[in-house]
Design a protein around this motif. Structure first.
Motif, PDB file in Angstrom:
ATOM      1  N   LEU A 312       0.820  -1.214   0.000  1.00  0.00           N
ATOM      2  CA  LEU A 312       0.000   0.000   0.000  1.00  0.00           C
ATOM      3  C   LEU A 312       0.854   1.265   0.000  1.00  0.00           C
ATOM      4  O   LEU A 312       0.529   2.250  -0.662  1.00  0.00           O
ATOM      5  CB  LEU A 312      -0.929   0.002   1.217  1.00  0.00           C
ATOM      6  CG  LEU A 312      -2.213  -0.821   1.083  1.00  0.00           C
ATOM      7  CD1 LEU A 312      -2.984  -0.805   2.396  1.00  0.00           C
ATOM      8  CD2 LEU A 312      -3.089  -0.302  -0.038  1.00  0.00           C
ATOM      9  N   GLU A 313       1.951   1.233   0.745  1.00  0.00           N
ATOM     10  CA  GLU A 313       2.844   2.395   0.782  1.00  0.00           C
ATOM     11  C   GLU A 313       3.423   2.665  -0.605  1.00  0.00           C
ATOM     12  O   GLU A 313       3.549   3.823  -1.026  1.00  0.00           O
ATOM     13  CB  GLU A 313       3.967   2.165   1.791  1.00  0.00           C
ATOM     14  CG  GLU A 313       4.829   3.385   2.017  1.00  0.00           C
ATOM     15  CD  GLU A 313       5.896   3.156   3.066  1.00  0.00           C
ATOM     16  OE1 GLU A 313       6.581   4.126   3.419  1.00  0.00           O
ATOM     17  OE2 GLU A 313       6.047   2.004   3.534  1.00  0.00           O
ATOM     18  N   HIS A 314       3.755   1.593  -1.326  1.00  0.00           N
ATOM     19  CA  HIS A 314       4.270   1.748  -2.687  1.00  0.00           C
ATOM     20  C   HIS A 314       3.211   2.376  -3.591  1.00  0.00           C
ATOM     21  O   HIS A 314       3.489   3.322  -4.348  1.00  0.00           O
ATOM     22  CB  HIS A 314       4.686   0.390  -3.258  1.00  0.00           C
ATOM     23  CG  HIS A 314       5.810  -0.263  -2.529  1.00  0.00           C
ATOM     24  ND1 HIS A 314       5.647  -0.831  -1.278  1.00  0.00           N
ATOM     25  CD2 HIS A 314       7.110  -0.455  -2.857  1.00  0.00           C
ATOM     26  CE1 HIS A 314       6.805  -1.339  -0.882  1.00  0.00           C
ATOM     27  NE2 HIS A 314       7.699  -1.117  -1.811  1.00  0.00           N
ATOM     28  N   GLY A 315       1.982   1.854  -3.516  1.00  0.00           N
ATOM     29  CA  GLY A 315       0.910   2.394  -4.352  1.00  0.00           C
ATOM     30  C   GLY A 315       0.662   3.862  -4.090  1.00  0.00           C
ATOM     31  O   GLY A 315       0.450   4.641  -5.034  1.00  0.00           O
ATOM     32  N   ALA A 350      -4.606  -1.337  -6.927  1.00  0.00           N
ATOM     33  CA  ALA A 350      -3.676  -2.315  -7.490  1.00  0.00           C
ATOM     34  C   ALA A 350      -2.677  -2.794  -6.443  1.00  0.00           C
ATOM     35  O   ALA A 350      -2.373  -3.996  -6.355  1.00  0.00           O
ATOM     36  CB  ALA A 350      -2.939  -1.705  -8.679  1.00  0.00           C
ATOM     37  N   SER A 351      -2.164  -1.863  -5.637  1.00  0.00           N
ATOM     38  CA  SER A 351      -1.199  -2.245  -4.601  1.00  0.00           C
ATOM     39  C   SER A 351      -1.874  -3.080  -3.508  1.00  0.00           C
ATOM     40  O   SER A 351      -1.261  -3.998  -2.952  1.00  0.00           O
ATOM     41  CB  SER A 351      -0.538  -1.001  -3.996  1.00  0.00           C
ATOM     42  OG  SER A 351      -1.490  -0.179  -3.350  1.00  0.00           O
ATOM     43  N   PHE A 352      -3.129  -2.773  -3.217  1.00  0.00           N
ATOM     44  CA  PHE A 352      -3.869  -3.561  -2.224  1.00  0.00           C
ATOM     45  C   PHE A 352      -4.079  -4.989  -2.726  1.00  0.00           C
ATOM     46  O   PHE A 352      -3.871  -5.956  -1.989  1.00  0.00           O
ATOM     47  CB  PHE A 352      -5.219  -2.895  -1.934  1.00  0.00           C
ATOM     48  CG  PHE A 352      -6.095  -3.695  -1.008  1.00  0.00           C
ATOM     49  CD1 PHE A 352      -5.876  -3.657   0.365  1.00  0.00           C
ATOM     50  CD2 PHE A 352      -7.126  -4.481  -1.502  1.00  0.00           C
ATOM     51  CE1 PHE A 352      -6.680  -4.398   1.229  1.00  0.00           C
ATOM     52  CE2 PHE A 352      -7.929  -5.223  -0.648  1.00  0.00           C
ATOM     53  CZ  PHE A 352      -7.706  -5.178   0.715  1.00  0.00           C
ATOM     54  N   TRP A 353      -4.481  -5.127  -3.992  1.00  0.00           N
ATOM     55  CA  TRP A 353      -4.709  -6.458  -4.555  1.00  0.00           C
ATOM     56  C   TRP A 353      -3.404  -7.250  -4.609  1.00  0.00           C
ATOM     57  O   TRP A 353      -3.383  -8.457  -4.320  1.00  0.00           O
ATOM     58  CB  TRP A 353      -5.327  -6.337  -5.938  1.00  0.00           C
ATOM     59  CG  TRP A 353      -5.524  -7.652  -6.633  1.00  0.00           C
ATOM     60  CD1 TRP A 353      -4.986  -8.060  -7.814  1.00  0.00           C
ATOM     61  CD2 TRP A 353      -6.322  -8.752  -6.173  1.00  0.00           C
ATOM     62  NE1 TRP A 353      -5.390  -9.322  -8.121  1.00  0.00           N
ATOM     63  CE2 TRP A 353      -6.216  -9.787  -7.134  1.00  0.00           C
ATOM     64  CE3 TRP A 353      -7.111  -8.964  -5.043  1.00  0.00           C
ATOM     65  CZ2 TRP A 353      -6.873 -11.011  -6.992  1.00  0.00           C
ATOM     66  CZ3 TRP A 353      -7.760 -10.186  -4.898  1.00  0.00           C
ATOM     67  CH2 TRP A 353      -7.637 -11.180  -5.855  1.00  0.00           C
TER      68      TRP A 353
END
Length: 382
Positions: A312-315, A350-353
């Motif tokens: 999530l941090e990356h997204g 997308a980052s969560f998925w």
């Protein structure tokens, strides 16, 4: 648990959306909703960082952060700061800026449009520095490994992010600023405005980052001193004043959290100008988002579940990078508000998925008795 933690956020959301409809109709409600989602999506990492520090604080200082802190975050950064930006950019007093925004929207709109190149340059550079510093840092967990591994190697070069940001600013001033839609002035004047505003954004980021580092160092010093006092108390048998020591450490934690909060608030406030120039809608949307960030921080402290979603941090940071690029492009071109508002949501989703898939893969590997090599491969990202 959900109602207890997010109850105030739900109440503020309802009031804010009703106020938006009364102020500007259904179109205003849509803009406030987009701003709220953008603020929440860009602040997921803020909530995670806040929770990691907040859980070290005692109950008293947690309440201070969640009461006085929310006043600073919502009224200071989300209400006052946008007015200051408009006032400085349009060269008028803050009271005059508020009156103009409420009573003469056409003139206010024109002033903000004229000032947009400087606002976009300031915000674009600030956001770009957040993004560059993130992607050039070598991290154990990588989301897009094929991209992040080589960038982490490049990040070993000193001041690389500052150099790249300055190059981007120079290119923007010599290209986008040349054709910026602004009444009066020459191309050279517009390029100079973009350059000065961009450098101001860069300096602001470096100052905020320096303050954050300072408070972080002070926090570490206080924690080391507290540990030494505890060790000394064990040897001498004399009780140490735990309340005083935790108070000192917690006070520096509080200051550090507020500086961090302010730094994360810049991206939402600046990004909001890419969606709307109306400070009332901006304040409503960002205020709602700030409430959810606070509620999410509390939820993380109490449950600790979101820490499992490691991408999530990356997204959020990729969303910040996209928003920086959009702001710089809007110096010359207009970009649809829906695209600006939804891009962060798409990247966060997308980052969560990806995080969910990673967790499932790790669980499956553990179930099959796989070794640590398999786990490390899964955790390295795409």
């Amino acid at each position: 648990m959900v109602l207890k933690t997010f109850g105030w956020s739900f109440a503020v959301t309802a009031l804010g959306l009703v106020a938006a409809v009364l102020f500007g109709g259904w179109a205003a409600l849509g803009l406030v909703a987009i701003l709220s989602i953008m603020e929440i999506s860009l602040s997921f990492d803020n909530a995670v960082v806040n929770a990691g520090i907040l859980k070290k604080m005692n109950a008293f200082w947690q309440k201070i952060f969640l009461t006085i802190g929310i006043l600073i975050a919502v009224f200071g950064m989300r209400l006052v700061f946008p007015v200051v930006i408009v006032a400085v950019s349009a060269k008028m007093g803050p009271i005059e800026a508020v009156r103009l925004a409420l009573n003469d929207k056409d003139k206010y709109q024109q002033l903000v449009t004229d000032a947009h190149p400087s606002i976009a340059a300031f915000g674009g550079m600030f956001l770009l520095m957040i993004f560059l510093d993130f992607i050039f840092e070598d991290r154990d967990i990588k989301w897009l490994g094929w991209l992040e591994r080589p960038l982490a190697k490049l990040g070993k070069v000193d001041m690389l992010s500052v150099c790249i940001a300055l190059v981007v600013l120079l290119v923007s001033a010599m290209t986008f600023a040349k054709h910026a839609h602004q009444h009066g002035g020459t191309h050279a004047d517009k390029a100079e405005t973009v350059l000065i505003s961009g450098v101001a954004g860069l300096i602001t980021y470096l100052v905020v980052g320096g303050l954050s580092s300072y408070f972080e160092d002070k926090l570490e010093e206080e924690e080391e001193r507290e540990h030494e006092e505890e060790e000394k108390a064990k040897k001498t048998g004399k009780p140490v004043s735990a309340i005083a020591l935790s108070g000192k450490a917690a006070f520096f934690m509080f200051l550090y959290l507020e500086v961090l909060d302010a730094s994360f608030s810049f991206d939402g406030v600046i990004g909001a100008f890419a969606i709307t120039n109306d400070i009332v809608l901006m304040a409503l949307g960002l205020g709602i988002g700030a409430m959810y960030v606070r509620s999410l921080t509390v939820y993380l402290v109490r449950e600790g579940t979101l820490d499992d979603y490691v991408y999530l941090e990356h997204g959020a940071h990729y969303a910040i990078g996209a928003l920086a690029a959009i702001l710089l492009v809007t110096i010359q071109y207009e970009i649809n508000e829906f695209i600006t508002g939804s891009i962060g949501v798409v990247l966060i989703a997308a980052s969560f998925w990806s995080s969910v898939r990673r967790n499932r893969a790790l669980a499956a590997a553990e179930g099959k008795g796989s070794g640590s090599d398999e786990k490390s491969e899964v955790s390295s990202g795409v």
